[in-house]
Design a protein around this motif. Structure first.
Motif, mmCIF file in Angstrom:
data_model
loop_
_atom_site.group_PDB
_atom_site.id
_atom_site.type_symbol
_atom_site.label_atom_id
_atom_site.label_comp_id
_atom_site.label_asym_id
_atom_site.label_seq_id
_atom_site.Cartn_x
_atom_site.Cartn_y
_atom_site.Cartn_z
ATOM 1 N N GLY A 1 7.973 32.803 63.923
ATOM 2 C CA GLY A 1 8.381 33.705 62.776
ATOM 3 C C GLY A 1 9.399 32.936 61.717
ATOM 4 O O GLY A 1 9.712 31.752 61.891
ATOM 5 N N VAL A 2 9.843 33.581 60.700
ATOM 6 C CA VAL A 2 10.835 33.230 59.853
ATOM 7 C C VAL A 2 12.386 33.801 59.990
ATOM 8 O O VAL A 2 12.107 35.155 60.484
ATOM 9 C CB VAL A 2 10.324 33.662 58.388
ATOM 10 N N TYR A 3 13.277 32.935 60.157
ATOM 11 C CA TYR A 3 14.543 33.348 60.469
ATOM 12 C C TYR A 3 15.501 32.965 59.185
ATOM 13 O O TYR A 3 15.248 32.067 58.647
ATOM 14 C CB TYR A 3 14.911 32.420 61.685
ATOM 15 N N CYS A 4 16.419 33.800 58.980
ATOM 16 C CA CYS A 4 17.187 33.857 57.981
ATOM 17 C C CYS A 4 18.671 33.472 58.534
ATOM 18 O O CYS A 4 19.077 34.315 59.266
ATOM 19 C CB CYS A 4 17.312 35.240 56.952
ATOM 20 N N LEU A 5 19.187 32.354 57.984
ATOM 21 C CA LEU A 5 20.559 32.013 58.502
ATOM 22 C C LEU A 5 21.427 32.122 57.435
ATOM 23 O O LEU A 5 21.376 31.539 56.242
ATOM 24 C CB LEU A 5 20.807 30.551 58.940
ATOM 25 N N GLU B 1 9.887 41.189 54.550
ATOM 26 C CA GLU B 1 11.230 40.772 54.213
ATOM 27 C C GLU B 1 11.077 39.282 53.724
ATOM 28 O O GLU B 1 12.119 38.815 53.280
ATOM 29 C CB GLU B 1 12.087 40.811 55.376
ATOM 30 N N LEU B 2 10.184 38.643 53.947
ATOM 31 C CA LEU B 2 9.938 37.429 53.463
ATOM 32 C C LEU B 2 10.152 36.720 52.346
ATOM 33 O O LEU B 2 10.016 37.545 51.115
ATOM 34 C CB LEU B 2 8.614 36.652 53.950
ATOM 35 N N PRO B 3 11.179 35.635 52.034
ATOM 36 C CA PRO B 3 11.325 35.346 50.669
ATOM 37 C C PRO B 3 10.272 34.677 50.002
ATOM 38 O O PRO B 3 9.163 34.320 50.759
ATOM 39 C CB PRO B 3 12.414 34.156 50.819
ATOM 40 N N ALA B 4 10.297 34.095 48.993
ATOM 41 C CA ALA B 4 9.334 33.284 48.215
ATOM 42 C C ALA B 4 9.083 31.865 49.052
ATOM 43 O O ALA B 4 9.953 31.449 49.732
ATOM 44 C CB ALA B 4 9.763 32.831 46.734
ATOM 45 N N GLU B 5 7.842 31.616 49.094
ATOM 46 C CA GLU B 5 7.532 30.334 49.995
ATOM 47 C C GLU B 5 8.179 29.152 49.639
ATOM 48 O O GLU B 5 8.543 28.488 50.736
ATOM 49 C CB GLU B 5 5.813 30.038 49.789
#
Length: 396
Positions: free
Chosen positions: A315-319, A337-341
Motif C-alpha cells: 500500500g501507500v503510506y503518508c509520512l 486518499e491517494l495523491p497524484a502519482e
C-alpha cells in the motif's frame, strides 16, 4: 495430513537432531541436556507431515537499535529441513507463518544469517551488514601511547560491569543486539574462551573493554568496544603489549572502522564480509517508531510499498513530519486518499529495509532503479533518514 505449528516439549529432541544433521555438528550428552533445558518449544515452528517433523525454524525475541531508537526484532534461526522433504516449499511456508507471528508479537523487524542471500531475498529479507575482518601481524600492531593516568585491568566475565559500556557503543550503530543476562552468560561468555580487560580513563571512568583469547601464537579478539579515541588507543596498546607471545591478531570491526589509517603500516590482510539480512515485518508500525532527521520543510512523503509475502504491508503510506527531528505521523492511505502519482516514491520491502536500516542511500537505490520517483522526492527522503553504520557483533 500436513500442518504448521509450534513444537511440544517432547519434540525438542527431534528438532535438535535435525539441527545437528543440517548444520553438521554433534552435541555431547551434557550439551544436549543443556539445550533441552533452555529451548522454548513455543518459539520453534515446525512443518509436520503425517505428524512427523519435516522442517522447522526458530523465532528469537530480541531488541535492536535503529537510528537511536529501540525496536522489537524477531531473530530467525535454525532453519532446516530433512533431505527427503526438501524442495517442497516447506521453508517458504514456515517463513510466511513466521512473518505473521512476528507481526502479532509486535516485532517490526526481523534479522537472520542467510545460507544464501538470494533465497531469503525472495521472501523480503535483504543484506544489511558488511563488516571488516583484519589479520594483523605482530610487527604491524598499532604503536599507540596510553593516556597518562589511564589503566587496563583484567576482570571477571561480569555483564553487570561491561554491559553499560556495550549498550552505549551498540546504540551508535543500526542493527546491534540488546543483550540480556542470559545472552551474555549462555551465549557470549560461555561459548568463547578468553580474558576480559577493562579500560579505565584518567578520571576513573569505564570507557572500553576487550574480550580476547591467546592461543597458538594468535590473539583472537572476540570483541573490542571503545566509547572514544582515548579508549581505542589504550586497548590497542594493551593488545600490542602481547607481542612477545603472539605472531598475529585477528579481529572484526564495523565497515567504517579507520584503524588502517591510524597505524604506521596499513598493509595487512583486510577482508570485507557481507553478514546478516534484515526485513521490515510491519511497515506502518516500523515507520511510526523510526526517528527521522530534523527537517526544514514539512511537506509529507508518500511511499508505495510492495510486499507479496506480507499483504498487510502492501500500500501507500503518508509520512507527515513535525520538522523537529522526531517521529513522523504515519498513515496507510485508502485508495480514495491517494495523491497524484508524481508525488509517490515506490519500492519493494527489500529496498525499504536496505534504505531505513542505513545500508544503502536513497540516491543510489534510485540510480539502480530499485526506488522509483522524482529526484526531488528521492532527495527529500534521503535527507530525512539518519546516517549510521550498520553492524552486528553477535551471531544467532
Amino acid at each position: 495430513m500436513n500442518e504448521i505449528r509450534t513444537l511440544h516439549q517432547e519434540e525438542i529432541s527431534e528438532s535438535m537432531a535435525l539441527s545437528q544433521f543440517a548444520f553438521q555438528y554433534k552435541l555431547s550428552a551434557e550439551e544436549q541436556a543443556e539445550r533441552d533445558r533452555l529451548a522454548d518449544p513455543k518459539k520453534i515452528w515446525g512443518y509436520f507431515v503425517e505428524e512427523k517433523l519435516a522442517a522447522k525454524l526458530h523465532i528469537h525475541d530480541f531488541h535492536t537499535w535503529v537510528n537511536g531508537q529501540r525496536f522489537a526484532m524477531g531473530g530467525i534461526a535454525g532453519v532446516a529441513t530433512w533431505p527427503e522433504y526438501r524442495r517442497n516449499g516447506m521453508v517458504a511456508k514456515l517463513l510466511i507463518q513466521a512473518l505473521k507471528v512476528m507481526k502479532e508479537q509486535g516485532q517490526t523487524l526481523s534479522f537472520l544469517a542467510p545460507f544464501k542471500f538470494e533465497f531469503y531475498r525472495k521472501y523480503g529479507w535483504e543484506a544489511y551488514i558488511d563488516y571488516l575482518k583484519y589479520e594483523i601481524p605482530a610487527d604491524k600492531l598499532p604503536r599507540f601511547q596510553a593516556s597518562e593516568g589511564s589503566s587496563v585491568i583484567r576482570v571477571t566475565k561480569d555483564m553487570e560491569l561491561i554491559n553499560p559500556i556495550y549498550e552505549k557503543y551498540a546504540g551508535q550503530f543500526n542493527g546491534m543486539l540488546e543483550r540480556d543476562a542470559e545472552w551474555w552468560n549462555t551465549k557470549h561468555f560461555k561459548q568463547k574462551d578468553g580474558t576480559v580487560a577493562l579500560y579505565v580513563n584518567a578520571q576513573g571512568e569505564h570507557t572500553g573493554y576487550v574480550f580476547y583469547q591467546v592461543k597458538d601464537s594468535t590473539a583472537t579478539i572476540h570483541e573490542m568496544v571503545f566509547l572514544n579515541e582515548d579508549a581505542r588507543r589504550g586497548l590497542w596498546k594493551f593488545i600490542a603489549d602481547h607481542d612477545s607471545m603472539i605472531t598475529k591478531v585477528e579481529i572484526k570491526a564495523p565497515s567504517d572502522d579507520q584503524l588502517p589509517f591510524l597505524v604506521h603500516d596499513p598493509k595487512f590482510k583486510q577482508e570485507k564480509i557481507t553478514y546478516f539480512s534484515a526485513r521490515i515485518v510491519d511497515v506502518e508500525a516500523f515507520l511510526a517508531e523510526y526517528v527521522f532527521e530534523t527537517r526544514t520543510e514539512a511537506d509529507p512523503v508518500y511511499l508505495r510499498i510492495s510486499d507479496p509475502h506480507a499483504d498487510w504491508n502492501d500500500g501507500v503510506y503518508c509520512l507527515n513530519f513535525t520538522g523537529s527531528g522526531e517521529k513522523a505521523h504515519v498513515t496507510k492511505l485508502a485508495e480514495r486518499e491517494l495523491p497524484a502519482e508524481e508525488l509517490i516514491l515506490s519500492c519493494s520491502i527489500q529496498t525499504l529495509t536496505a534504505l531505513f536500516m542505513g545500508y544503502q542511500e536513497a540516491g543510489f537505490l534510485a540510480r539502480i532503479e530499485r526506488l522509483q520517483g522524482s529526484q526531488e522526492l528521492v532527495s527529500r527522503l534521503e535527507a530525512a533518514i539518519g546516517r549510521r553504520t550498520t553492524y552486528l557483533a553477535d551471531f544467532f
